[in-house]
Design a protein around this motif. Sequence first.
Motif, PDB file in Angstrom:
ATOM      1  N   ASP A 113      40.372  35.645  35.108  1.00 13.41           N
ATOM      2  CA  ASP A 113      39.876  36.929  35.594  1.00 13.41           C
ATOM      3  C   ASP A 113      40.911  37.470  36.579  1.00 13.41           C
ATOM      4  O   ASP A 113      40.749  37.378  37.786  1.00 13.41           O
ATOM      5  N   SER A 114      42.013  37.963  36.031  1.00 11.16           N
ATOM      6  CA  SER A 114      43.131  38.395  36.851  1.00 11.16           C
ATOM      7  C   SER A 114      43.867  39.545  36.173  1.00 11.16           C
ATOM      8  O   SER A 114      44.066  39.528  34.964  1.00 11.16           O
ATOM      9  N   GLU A 115      44.275  40.500  36.989  1.00  6.09           N
ATOM     10  CA  GLU A 115      45.109  41.583  36.479  1.00  6.09           C
ATOM     11  C   GLU A 115      46.589  41.246  36.603  1.00  6.09           C
ATOM     12  O   GLU A 115      47.430  41.933  36.047  1.00  6.09           O
ATOM     13  N   LYS A 116      46.898  40.152  37.320  1.00  4.98           N
ATOM     14  CA  LYS A 116      48.294  39.813  37.581  1.00  4.98           C
ATOM     15  C   LYS A 116      48.784  38.587  36.822  1.00  4.98           C
ATOM     16  O   LYS A 116      49.960  38.294  36.830  1.00  4.98           O
ATOM     17  N   LEU A 132      49.237  34.791  44.307  1.00  3.21           N
ATOM     18  CA  LEU A 132      48.969  33.911  43.166  1.00  3.21           C
ATOM     19  C   LEU A 132      47.770  33.016  43.439  1.00  3.21           C
ATOM     20  O   LEU A 132      46.903  32.843  42.571  1.00  3.21           O
ATOM     21  N   ALA A 133      47.700  32.449  44.633  1.00  2.00           N
ATOM     22  CA  ALA A 133      46.563  31.591  44.984  1.00  2.00           C
ATOM     23  C   ALA A 133      45.259  32.368  44.902  1.00  2.00           C
ATOM     24  O   ALA A 133      44.250  31.862  44.390  1.00  2.00           O
ATOM     25  N   ALA A 134      45.270  33.612  45.383  1.00  2.00           N
ATOM     26  CA  ALA A 134      44.066  34.444  45.306  1.00  2.00           C
ATOM     27  C   ALA A 134      43.697  34.740  43.848  1.00  2.00           C
ATOM     28  O   ALA A 134      42.517  34.711  43.481  1.00  2.00           O
ATOM     29  N   GLU A 135      44.708  35.002  43.031  1.00  2.00           N
ATOM     30  CA  GLU A 135      44.457  35.297  41.620  1.00  2.00           C
ATOM     31  C   GLU A 135      43.922  34.076  40.864  1.00  2.00           C
ATOM     32  O   GLU A 135      43.232  34.210  39.869  1.00  2.00           O
ATOM     33  N   LEU A 136      44.251  32.883  41.335  1.00  2.00           N
ATOM     34  CA  LEU A 136      43.821  31.650  40.659  1.00  2.00           C
ATOM     35  C   LEU A 136      42.441  31.176  41.115  1.00  2.00           C
ATOM     36  O   LEU A 136      41.981  30.117  40.684  1.00  2.00           O
ATOM     37  N   GLN A 137      41.749  31.943  41.933  1.00  2.61           N
ATOM     38  CA  GLN A 137      40.428  31.543  42.407  1.00  2.61           C
ATOM     39  C   GLN A 137      39.413  31.443  41.272  1.00  2.61           C
ATOM     40  O   GLN A 137      38.430  30.726  41.382  1.00  2.61           O
TER      41      GLN A 137
END
Length: 171
Positions: free
Chosen positions: A67-70, A97-102
Amino acid sequence: MERRKILLGSGAALATVLAGCSSDETGSDSNNDDDEPLNDTNGDNGDGDDSDDADVPGLDRDKLELDSEKISIEEVNKDGDTVDIVATTTTTDPETLAAELQSLGETVAAAITDPEAFKAEINSVTWVLENDGAMVMSFYIDVQWAIAYINDEMSEDEFVQTVLDTADETQ
């Protein structure tokens, strides 16, 4: 740590081998059999050698979506008892990146449809995140951690932090 050196080296080698292998997603027809990813369902890796490496027991690749746009997943391949995932990212910032991998825990839980079959065949899942063909980050997921998360023996925050603790970052 030697494991990180091995992971980094194998990730770089995997990224090199898999560069440009997304022809199934782009619809282009390539005749270069060496570049064919091992993600077809009939077990033929494109060189006439029928291989069971194409299928990952207990894993639904269609559900393996962050669930990431990046970050977007480009390749999923099985190599022995390891699943290798190559993803592209539009950022090189480690905090972003860490936030996107949540959502990684939810993604893994959704994709592992048969935990017992998956655990019987796979020991770890190696991820390589690339930006413009260069590795930005690599990390791995021990299957025991994924099973613990799926069985509610580990919270999503604990799971994600455990995974991110294995990360090698390059800038």
